[in-house]
Design a protein around this motif. Structure first.
Motif: not given
Length: 362
Positions: A176, A180, A205
Motif C-alpha cells: 500500500d 501510494d 486504489r
C-alpha cells in the motif's frame, strides 16, 4: 474555440492471435495525459499481451496504436519501441546486477554526464534512495529495488508508462505504501499510465479509470466507482467481491423470491433472472421485528436462515447461513465481532438499492 487535445495513448481495435485463437480480440481504449488506467482481469485474459503490443515488443494482427494523436503502429507501419516515448516496468524489476543503483537509473539517459547525474539524483531523492546511489541492487530490499526500477523507467521522461503487475512480488505489508508513493511520483511526472493487474483492490486504489478485461475483450470501462456500483454483468460483480445470488422467474416485470418481489423492468414474462448482492448488504435480525447486530433499511420480506459457520476476519465477521426455504448458502458480513453459534436461527433482509438484476445464465 480550440480543438480538444488528443488522448496521450489511444488503442483502436487491437487483435492478437496465437495458433488461430484471438487472445486479444478487438480491444480499444484511450488514456488522457496524467491519467492512470488499470487493465484489470484474471490471469490469461490478454492483459499482458495488450501491454506488449503497445510497447512494441509484440506485433498485433489488426488494429492501430496512437501516441498524442500520431500513429505509431498498425499492421504495416511501425515506430521502433525505443522511439515511442513509452516507459516499461515489469514485476521482476530487471535491474542490472553489475551496475550501481545510480548507473541503473541512468542507463536509458542521453546527454552530458552532469545532466544525467542530476536527473538520477532528483529521482532517487524523490523515492528516498539517494543515499544508495553507489550501492548495488543485491544490497537493497525488494521494495527498494522496485523504487529503483520505477526511477529508471521514469528517468527519460516518458509520455506513457506501462506497468505489468509491478507490485506483485512485494510483501503485502509494503504494497500500500509503495503503491501510494509510486502513484504520487507518476502524477508529478505527468506520465499517462497503463497498469496491468489482476487485483481489484489495486485497481480501485490507483486508477482514474478501470478497463475490465475477460477472454481477450474489454467488457466494461469507466471510473472505479461506476465499475463497482454499476457492473456490466454477474461476473463483473463477482470479480470485485464475494456475492450472493437469488434465481427468480419474471412475471409482470416482477421476480418472486423468498425475500419478496424484485422489479425487473423490460424482462419478458417467463424469463429467469439472477438477483445479485454483496454480503455487506445483508441485514441480520434476531427476530422478524428487526432487532439485530447489522441494521439495514428493512425492505421486502425477511427470510430465515440457520448459521452454518461464523468467522472473525479482523475488521468484520463473516457469517454463512443455510437458508430455510431452499437449503442454499448465503453469506453476510457484519462490522466488528459477531459470532453466533452454528445452527442458530436468524432473520435476513437485503438492501434493495444494492441489488443487481441480470439475465440468468447457467
Amino acid at each position: 474555440m480550440s480543438e480538444q487535445a488528443p488522448p496521450r495513448l489511444e488503442v483502436r481495435h487491437l487483435v492478437r492471435r496465437y495458433d488461430g485463437k484471438a487472445v486479444v480480440n478487438d480491444v480499444s481504449l484511450s488514456i488522457q495525459p496524467g491519467h492512470v488506467t488499470c487493465l484489470l482481469g484474471p490471469s490469461g485474459c490478454g492483459k499482458s499481451t495488450t501491454l506488449r503490443m503497445i510497447a512494441g515488443v509484440d506485433m498485433q494482427d489488426a488494429g492501430e496504436i496512437y501516441v498524442d494523436g500520431k500513429l505509431v503502429c498498425d499492421t504495416v507501419f511501425r515506430v521502433p519501441p525505443e522511439r515511442r516515448g513509452i516507459g516499461l516496468m515489469f514485476q521482476d524489476f530487471a535491474l542490472f546486477p553489475h551496475l550501481s543503483v545510480g548507473e541503473n537509473v541512468a542507463f536509458g539517459l542521453s546527454g552530458s554526464g552532469a545532466a544525467k547525474r542530476e536527473r538520477v539524483r532528483t529521482l532517487l531523492d524523490r523515492v528516498g534512495l539517494v543515499h544508495f546511489i553507489d550501492e548495488y541492487p543485491h544490497q537493497l530490499s525488494g521494495g527498494e529495488q522496485q523504487r529503483v526500477a520505477l526511477s529508471r523507467a521514469l528517468a527519460p521522461k516518458p509520455r506513457i508508462m506501462l506497468m505489468d503487475e509491478p507490485f506483485s512480488g512485494l510483501d503485502n505489508r509494503l504494497r500500500d505504501g509503495i503503491r501510494d508513493e509510486t502513484l504520487a511520483l507518476l502524477k508529478d511526472e505527468d506520465a499517462s499510465v497503463l497498469l496491468v493487474t489482476h487485483e481489484p483492490e489495486e485497481a480501485m486504489r490507483m486508477a482514474d479509470e478501470i478497463a475490465l478485461m475477460r477472454d481477450g475483450q474489454i467488457v466494461q470501462q469507466g471510473a472505479p466507482y461506476n465499475i463497482y456500483n454499476a457492473p456490466a454483468d454477474k461476473a463483473a460483480v463477482a470479480f470485485f467481491s464475494d456475492i450472493n445470488a437469488l434465481r427468480g422467474t419474471v412475471q409482470g416485470a416482477l421476480a418472486q423470491t423468498a425475500f419478496g418481489q424484485f422489479l425487473c423492468p423490460g424482462v419478458p414474462d417467463g424469463a429467469e433472472v439472477d438477483i445479485v448482492f454483496r454480503p455487506q448488504h445483508v441485514g441480520i435480525d434476531f427476530d422478524r421485528d428487526g432487532r439485530g447486530p447489522n441494521p439495514t433499511p428493512r425492505e421486502g420480506t425477511p427470510a430465515r436462515g440457520f448459521v452454518e459457520r461464523a468467522r472473525f476476519m479482523g475488521s468484520e465477521s463473516l457469517i454463512e447461513f443455510r437458508m430455510a426455504h431452499d437449503g442454499s448458502l448465503l453469506r453476510a458480513t457484519v462490522p466488528n465481532v459477531f459470532l453466533p453459534k452454528k445452527g442458530q436461527p436468524l432473520w435476513l433482509t437485503i438492501r434493495r438499492d444494492r441489488c443487481f438484476v441480470f439475465s440468468a445464465k447457467d
